[in-house]
Design a protein around this motif. Structure first.
Motif, PDB file in Angstrom:
ATOM      1  N   MET A   1      18.278 -36.999 129.924  1.00 11.63           N
ATOM      2  CA  MET A   1      18.813 -36.652 128.610  1.00 11.63           C
ATOM      3  C   MET A   1      19.845 -37.687 128.175  1.00 11.63           C
ATOM      4  O   MET A   1      19.891 -38.071 127.006  1.00 11.63           O
TER       5      MET A   1
ATOM      6  N   GLN B   1      19.214 -39.753 124.807  1.00 10.84           N
ATOM      7  CA  GLN B   1      20.177 -39.767 123.705  1.00 10.84           C
ATOM      8  C   GLN B   1      20.612 -41.204 123.391  1.00 10.84           C
ATOM      9  O   GLN B   1      20.756 -41.571 122.228  1.00 10.84           O
TER      10      GLN B   1
ATOM     11  N   VAL C   1      12.104 -29.513 124.137  1.00 10.85           N
ATOM     12  CA  VAL C   1      13.462 -29.817 124.565  1.00 10.85           C
ATOM     13  C   VAL C   1      14.253 -30.049 123.288  1.00 10.85           C
ATOM     14  O   VAL C   1      13.825 -30.807 122.408  1.00 10.85           O
TER      15      VAL C   1
ATOM     16  N   ALA D   1      18.304 -30.866 122.099  1.00  9.10           N
ATOM     17  CA  ALA D   1      19.667 -31.187 122.520  1.00  9.10           C
ATOM     18  C   ALA D   1      20.523 -31.460 121.299  1.00  9.10           C
ATOM     19  O   ALA D   1      20.062 -32.082 120.337  1.00  9.10           O
TER      20      ALA D   1
ATOM     21  N   ALA E   1      21.639 -28.777 125.980  1.00 10.75           N
ATOM     22  CA  ALA E   1      20.184 -28.946 125.953  1.00 10.75           C
ATOM     23  C   ALA E   1      19.490 -27.654 126.360  1.00 10.75           C
ATOM     24  O   ALA E   1      19.984 -26.910 127.201  1.00 10.75           O
TER      25      ALA E   1
END
Length: 142
Positions: free
Chosen positions: A57, A61, A91, A93, A103
């Protein structure tokens, strides 16, 4: 020697995940630092899986900010949300304070609008300051 997992979310802060996990079709949730540490995760998510989620993640990002900057020419691009759809589910986030994101992983049939709204409510309820994670210190080894 492996680096220990940093779990700074206290019992008092971990409640931010509980309302998300009660939503229909939400399977897992996690609080993740921008530099790839798991700050807190749903009970059913194994430690190794949580560590992988945090690392990926963080990378995702970073890639999202980079691709946005490339498209817009603005180096200071800030993400509002990151969404990944797969055959296994979704998913989602969102930023949750400085250097932290919240998330969720949900089944394909989830109502993403409801999940996104509840994520915003949880971040606002807890407060961005309480969710902030300082960047990892460099130069020290474990």
């Amino acid at each position: 020697m492996s680096t220990p997992v940093r779990r700074r979310v206290t019992q008092d802060q971990s409640w931010v995940l509980a309302p998300l996990l009660e939503l229909p079709h939400v399977l897992h949730a996690a609080v993740i630092s921008g530099d790839g540490f798991i700050e807190g995760s749903s009970p059913g998510l194994a430690r190794e899986a949580a560590e992988g989620v945090a690392a990926m993640m963080s990378a995702l990002q970073g890639a999202g900010r980079a691709v946005t900057a490339a498209f817009t020419g603005q180096d200071d691009a800030r993400l509002r949300q990151t969404v990944v759809e797969s055959e296994e589910g979704w998913v989602l986030a969102i930023p949750a304070g400085e250097n932290t994101c919240l998330a969720v992983f949900a089944a394909p049939e989830v109502n993403m609008g409801v999940v996104a709204h509840q994520m915003q409510v949880q971040v606002a309820t807890l407060g961005a300051k309480a969710m902030s994670s300082p960047p990892r210190e460099t130069g020290s080894s474990a």
